[in-house]
Design an enzyme around this catalytic site. Structure first.
Site, PDB file in Angstrom:
ATOM      1  N   ARG A   1     -22.922  69.100  15.208  1.00 40.16           N
ATOM      2  CA  ARG A   1     -22.371  70.397  14.798  1.00 40.16           C
ATOM      3  C   ARG A   1     -23.430  71.306  14.173  1.00 40.16           C
ATOM      4  O   ARG A   1     -23.999  70.984  13.141  1.00 40.16           O
ATOM      5  CB  ARG A   1     -21.213  70.199  13.815  1.00 40.16           C
ATOM      6  CG  ARG A   1     -20.066  69.360  14.350  1.00 40.16           C
ATOM      7  CD  ARG A   1     -19.416  70.006  15.581  1.00 40.16           C
ATOM      8  NE  ARG A   1     -18.854  71.298  15.283  1.00 40.16           N
ATOM      9  CZ  ARG A   1     -17.626  71.490  14.808  1.00 40.16           C
ATOM     10  NH1 ARG A   1     -16.839  70.446  14.552  1.00 40.16           N
ATOM     11  NH2 ARG A   1     -17.188  72.716  14.585  1.00 40.16           N
TER      12      ARG A   1
ATOM     13  N   ARG B   1       4.632  82.235  -4.084  1.00 42.79           N
ATOM     14  CA  ARG B   1       4.161  82.998  -2.929  1.00 42.79           C
ATOM     15  C   ARG B   1       4.932  82.685  -1.643  1.00 42.79           C
ATOM     16  O   ARG B   1       4.702  83.301  -0.612  1.00 42.79           O
ATOM     17  CB  ARG B   1       2.667  82.754  -2.729  1.00 42.79           C
ATOM     18  CG  ARG B   1       1.871  83.137  -3.974  1.00 42.79           C
ATOM     19  CD  ARG B   1       0.387  82.954  -3.818  1.00 42.79           C
ATOM     20  NE  ARG B   1      -0.179  83.947  -2.924  1.00 42.79           N
ATOM     21  CZ  ARG B   1      -1.487  84.068  -2.695  1.00 42.79           C
ATOM     22  NH1 ARG B   1      -2.345  83.256  -3.299  1.00 42.79           N
ATOM     23  NH2 ARG B   1      -1.944  84.987  -1.870  1.00 42.79           N
TER      24      ARG B   1
ATOM     25  N   PRO C   1      -3.133  73.203  -4.056  1.00 41.88           N
ATOM     26  CA  PRO C   1      -3.257  71.797  -4.411  1.00 41.88           C
ATOM     27  C   PRO C   1      -4.045  71.039  -3.340  1.00 41.88           C
ATOM     28  O   PRO C   1      -3.802  71.194  -2.150  1.00 41.88           O
ATOM     29  CB  PRO C   1      -1.801  71.312  -4.465  1.00 41.88           C
ATOM     30  CG  PRO C   1      -1.006  72.550  -4.703  1.00 41.88           C
ATOM     31  CD  PRO C   1      -1.733  73.631  -3.977  1.00 41.88           C
ATOM     32  N   GLU C   2      -5.023  70.242  -3.768  1.00 42.71           N
ATOM     33  CA  GLU C   2      -5.811  69.440  -2.840  1.00 42.71           C
ATOM     34  C   GLU C   2      -5.338  67.998  -2.922  1.00 42.71           C
ATOM     35  O   GLU C   2      -4.348  67.694  -3.590  1.00 42.71           O
ATOM     36  CB  GLU C   2      -7.294  69.604  -3.170  1.00 42.71           C
ATOM     37  CG  GLU C   2      -7.737  71.070  -3.099  1.00 42.71           C
ATOM     38  CD  GLU C   2      -9.216  71.285  -3.387  1.00 42.71           C
ATOM     39  OE1 GLU C   2     -10.010  70.341  -3.196  1.00 42.71           O
ATOM     40  OE2 GLU C   2      -9.573  72.391  -3.818  1.00 42.71           O
TER      41      GLU C   2
END
Length: 281
Positions: free
Chosen positions: A154, A111, A2-3
């Site tokens: 970056r 899980r 889930p985001e």
């Protein structure tokens, strides 16, 4: 996993279901779900606690209780279900919160990767996993200036940078792919090679795609359901995620899938062209 949109939808569902309910009993069937304190203490401390508010930070749910904060991370497949106390307990149910009115909140996790942590009142934002999070992806909180400055420093592919939760929180595999497609940026493009207009576009699309997904109740991929047992609907709006082999909705080219930073990644090779450093767009 889930985001942010899915977790925010769960938060809203829980707010409608369990707000102002008082815990009568807690049962734990899989102790490793409880990160701290130890299981017996966790169960004892929660008796008599009332859920006063439901909050979210990034992908973390925060239960604001009378004397504590309880932090929940659903990880891969964790979910909450609301039941009557008399309902049969389903397989993969690991924690039961029984309320004084005869209803129950149950935590299920196929899980067993999810975690629950009980903390002192109003200290959730200092929790180790929450403290390092970047800003929420909203116009008010997600300032483009520090975002652009960090990207310029970056020399790393943009996709894994967006996944690490420190630049902006809440993005996972689905919404990174979608935001990069909308911004027309290749997932492997080095962050410090992005042009100013690309950074602006990416910033806007991150906010837009997550906002739209929240409105749609998230994306139902595999087993996600919200706290009301409903599926999200944003998956019907996905442009590239899970669409490998299909035609790009923008140009008609075939959507491809490849591994980027060990994550399955979907993109359009025509709309999202990788630029060698120093090459003009």
């Amino acid at each position: 996993m889930p985001e942010l949109p899915e977790v925010e939808t769960v938060r809203k569902g829980l707010e409608n279901l369990v707000l102002n309910k008082t815990i009568k009993e807690v049962k734990v069937y899989w102790g490793k779900i409880i990160e701290s304190p130890e299981v017996e203490s966790f169960k004892i401390k929660l008796v008599g606690e009332t859920i006063e508010k439901m909050e979210r930070r990034g992908k973390y749910l925060i239960f604001k209780l009378t004397h504590y904060d309880m932090v929940s991370h659903l990880r891969m497949e964790g979910k909450f279900e609301f039941h009557k106390e008399t309902d049969p307990v389903m397989k993969h149910t690991h924690v039961l919160f029984t309320f004084t009115d005869g209803t129950e909140l149950r935590y299920l996790d196929v899980r067993k990767f999810g975690r629950l942590t009980l903390l002192e009142k109003d200290t959730a934002l200092d929790y180790k996993g929450i403290k390092k999070l970047g800003p929420e992806p909203t116009v008010k909180e997600f300032d483009i200036n520090p975002f652009a400055l960090t990207l310029r420093k970056r020399n790393k592919a943009i996709k894994p940078l967006l996944l690490d939760q420190t630049l902006v929180t809440g993005l996972g595999n689905i919404y990174v792919d979608e935001a990069l497609f909308r911004a027309e940026i290749h997932p492997e493009q080095e962050a410090n090679t992005l042009k100013k207009e690309e950074v602006i576009r990416l910033h806007q699309e991150i906010i837009a795609v997550l906002g739209e997904a929240v409105e749609a109740g998230g994306s139902t991929i595999r087993t996600y359901q919200n706290a009301l047992g409903d599926a999200g609907t944003f998956q019907i709006s996905l442009n590239v995620y899970g669409q490998d082999g299909e035609s790009c909705p923008r140009c008609g080219a075939e959507i491809l899938k490849k591994k980027v930073a060990q994550r399955g990644t979907h993109y359009c090779p025509h709309c999202q062209i990788y630029r060698v450093r120093g090459e003009k767009k």
